[in-house]
Design an enzyme around this catalytic site. Structure first.
Site, PDB file in Angstrom:
ATOM      1  N   ASN A 285       0.891  -1.151   0.000  1.00 31.53           N
ATOM      2  CA  ASN A 285       0.000   0.000   0.000  1.00 31.53           C
ATOM      3  C   ASN A 285       0.931   1.202   0.000  1.00 31.53           C
ATOM      4  O   ASN A 285       1.433   1.634   1.033  1.00 31.53           O
ATOM      5  CB  ASN A 285      -0.881  -0.055   1.256  1.00 31.53           C
ATOM      6  CG  ASN A 285      -1.831   1.117   1.336  1.00 31.53           C
ATOM      7  OD1 ASN A 285      -1.743   2.060   0.553  1.00 31.53           O
ATOM      8  ND2 ASN A 285      -2.728   1.059   2.296  1.00 31.53           N
TER       9      ASN A 285
ATOM     10  N   ARG B  78      -2.512  -1.780  -3.603  1.00 33.54           N
ATOM     11  CA  ARG B  78      -3.667  -0.913  -3.477  1.00 33.54           C
ATOM     12  C   ARG B  78      -3.566   0.158  -4.571  1.00 33.54           C
ATOM     13  O   ARG B  78      -2.536   0.808  -4.722  1.00 33.54           O
ATOM     14  CB  ARG B  78      -3.659  -0.222  -2.118  1.00 33.54           C
ATOM     15  CG  ARG B  78      -4.782   0.767  -1.988  1.00 33.54           C
ATOM     16  CD  ARG B  78      -4.642   1.574  -0.732  1.00 33.54           C
ATOM     17  NE  ARG B  78      -5.816   2.415  -0.569  1.00 33.54           N
ATOM     18  CZ  ARG B  78      -5.849   3.459   0.245  1.00 33.54           C
ATOM     19  NH1 ARG B  78      -4.794   3.780   0.954  1.00 33.54           N
ATOM     20  NH2 ARG B  78      -6.938   4.169   0.348  1.00 33.54           N
TER      21      ARG B  78
ATOM     22  N   HIS C  78     -12.140   4.080  -0.440  1.00 34.94           N
ATOM     23  CA  HIS C  78     -12.000   3.227   0.753  1.00 34.94           C
ATOM     24  C   HIS C  78     -12.669   1.863   0.547  1.00 34.94           C
ATOM     25  O   HIS C  78     -13.050   1.187   1.493  1.00 34.94           O
ATOM     26  CB  HIS C  78     -12.616   3.896   2.009  1.00 34.94           C
ATOM     27  CG  HIS C  78     -11.841   5.092   2.482  1.00 34.94           C
ATOM     28  ND1 HIS C  78     -12.438   6.262   2.900  1.00 34.94           N
ATOM     29  CD2 HIS C  78     -10.515   5.301   2.597  1.00 34.94           C
ATOM     30  CE1 HIS C  78     -11.520   7.143   3.253  1.00 34.94           C
ATOM     31  NE2 HIS C  78     -10.336   6.580   3.079  1.00 34.94           N
TER      32      HIS C  78
ATOM     33  N   ARG D 165      -8.599  17.504   4.041  1.00 34.66           N
ATOM     34  CA  ARG D 165      -9.542  17.733   2.938  1.00 34.66           C
ATOM     35  C   ARG D 165     -10.845  18.302   3.484  1.00 34.66           C
ATOM     36  O   ARG D 165     -11.262  17.944   4.573  1.00 34.66           O
ATOM     37  CB  ARG D 165      -9.818  16.424   2.203  1.00 34.66           C
ATOM     38  CG  ARG D 165      -8.633  15.927   1.413  1.00 34.66           C
ATOM     39  CD  ARG D 165      -8.889  14.541   0.842  1.00 34.66           C
ATOM     40  NE  ARG D 165      -7.967  13.577   1.401  1.00 34.66           N
ATOM     41  CZ  ARG D 165      -8.116  12.256   1.338  1.00 34.66           C
ATOM     42  NH1 ARG D 165      -9.153  11.735   0.706  1.00 34.66           N
ATOM     43  NH2 ARG D 165      -7.233  11.452   1.875  1.00 34.66           N
TER      44      ARG D 165
ATOM     45  N   GLU E 268      -6.925  -3.502   5.272  1.00 35.52           N
ATOM     46  CA  GLU E 268      -6.904  -3.375   3.806  1.00 35.52           C
ATOM     47  C   GLU E 268      -5.872  -4.310   3.182  1.00 35.52           C
ATOM     48  O   GLU E 268      -6.074  -4.831   2.091  1.00 35.52           O
ATOM     49  CB  GLU E 268      -6.627  -1.909   3.423  1.00 35.52           C
ATOM     50  CG  GLU E 268      -7.821  -1.011   3.705  1.00 35.52           C
ATOM     51  CD  GLU E 268      -7.456   0.437   3.985  1.00 35.52           C
ATOM     52  OE1 GLU E 268      -6.654   0.677   4.917  1.00 35.52           O
ATOM     53  OE2 GLU E 268      -7.974   1.320   3.295  1.00 35.52           O
TER      54      GLU E 268
END
Ligand code: ADP
Length: 387
Positions: A9, A86, A174, A235, A373
């Site tokens: 990742n 990823r 996600h 963000r 993940e």
């Protein structure tokens, strides 16, 4: 020899990695993270934390070369048979993970402008491994893919049809985390309840909400890019697009400057003026830190309401990722404002982070489930290479 899948990742300044036995549900053999890439990289794994024996400015390629050599040296009886990556944006093209080839790399590259903070680094990981171990198949696993089951109305914007047909759509992100959580729901909620109406809050540096029914995504808070929805570390989340026109037309900001405002200088950092890290804000007495936290909670509660309306009810609410898994205070603040939905918080279960956060009488159950993940990428890679 144990056959293993290497999972990467790869982000802008960090690479998380994991090594899994190459079989469904395969044992996790190792995991670690390399941080501060380009500024004196450090690795943290089972050996603890140490600086990499590389020049300070060493980039992704050099760091991955070091990691590959380190893994080979440490794992004499392990054969790496595939790598899974990823990849944040898979656009319209990728509804599932894909075996990497030059055409796939070209498509991922074309989507880079839609995820400029992530996609180039995801590709750097693929390119580096392709050079280091050209004989090993690589698989790209997309954060957008899980949301492709959403109904059309959840995906389209009220824009001119030609733009929709060109692919200006809500993709959502996600997805690897949500896919993993979906796989864990039966274990926690029970087989029947897992198929119900579940709202999952992935609250990390990046944050989003996903409405699931039958463990499939039916709506999510992020859209065409990962800027939309919740207040995040840096963000802004939901914003009137008119603000961007104002920044550029009336305040004279360039495109790059306006993009930096909403994607790097906003969110918890922008509101607090202190930090993008929730822990820093929670330990601060500044009123601006409190306001940033309050806005984060407010935006999460608003999204839960929106998702509940989309699902026409809700059976369970699940928290995951850095803030969701580790901050009882944020979970409490959010769940206390969901009483109207039928949430009855079990304060002590929440305080100790029990998987079930609500009382037995609660009409809507609340949960904390750790995401993984890397595990999800390993599963998807294993499934694809064994086809
Ligand atoms: P990423 O999106 O980078 O994967 P993570 O899921 O690791 O992010 O989440 C990072 C966020 O989690 C940061 O805002 C961090 O402050 C927050 N976090 C981690 N531990 C705690 C904690 N104990 N209390 C509150 N926030 C936490």
């Amino acid at each position: 020899m144990t056959k293993a899948i290497l999972v990467l990742n790869s982000g802008s300044s960090s690479i998380k990695y994991g090594l899994f036995k190459a079989e469904p549900g395969g044992e996790k053999l190792m995991r670690g993270v390399i941080e501060r890439i380009g500024a004196g990289a450090e690795i943290e794994d089972t050996r603890g934390r140490m600086s990499l024996p590389l020049p300070e400015t060493a980039g992704h390629m050099k760091v991955l070369q070091w990691l590959a050599a380190d893994l080979l040296e440490r794992l004499e009886d392990v054969e790496i048979v595939a790598a899974g990556h990823r990849v944040v944006h898979g656009g319209h093209e990728f509804g599932h993970s894909a075996l990497v080839n030059p055409e796939v790399i070209g498509q991922i590259l074309e989507l880079s402008p839609l995820a400029p903070a992530h996609q180039p680094h995801n590709l750097a990981g693929i390119a580096a491994l392709g050079q280091i171990w050209p004989e090993i198949p690589q698989v790209a696993c997309f954060d957008t893919a899980f949301h492709q089951t959403q109904p059309r109305l959840a995906q389209i914007y009220a824009l001119p049809r030609a733009l929709t047909e060109e692919g200006v759509l809500r993709y959502g992100f996600h997805g690897l985390s949500y896919d993993y959580i979906a796989s864990q729901l039966p274990k926690h909620l029970g087989a029947g309840a897992a198929e119900g109406r579940v709202i999952v809050l992935h609250l990390g540096h990046g944050a989003s909400v996903c409405a699931m029914h039958g463990r499939k995504s039916v709506a999510t808070s992020m859209g065409f890019t990962a800027l939309d929805g919740l207040v995040m570390g840096k963000r802004c989340g939901d914003i009137d697009p008119g603000v961007i026109f104002y920044l550029m037309r009336d305040k004279g900001l360039s495109l790059v400057e306006a993009e930096a405002v909403v994607s790097n200088e906003a969110g918890l950092l922008g509101v607090s003026g202190i930090s993008s890290d929730m822990r820093d804000l929670q330990s601060s007495d500044a009123p601006e830190a409190k306001e940033a936290i309050d806005l984060f909670v407010y935006s999460a509660v608003k999204q839960i309401g929106s998702m509940a309306a989309t699902l026409e009810g809700v059976d369970a609410i699940v928290f995951t990722a850095g803030i969701g898994e580790n901050s009882p205070e944020i979970r409490r603040k959010i769940l206390e404002r969901c009483c109207w939905l039928g949430v009855d918080l079990d304060v002590s279960a929440n305080a100790i982070g029990r998987p079930c956060l609500t009382t037995p009488q609660s009409r809507v159950s609340g949960w904390v489930i750790r995401t993984d993940e890397e595990r999800e990428i390993s599963e998807q890679t294993c499934a694809l290479i064994s086809k």
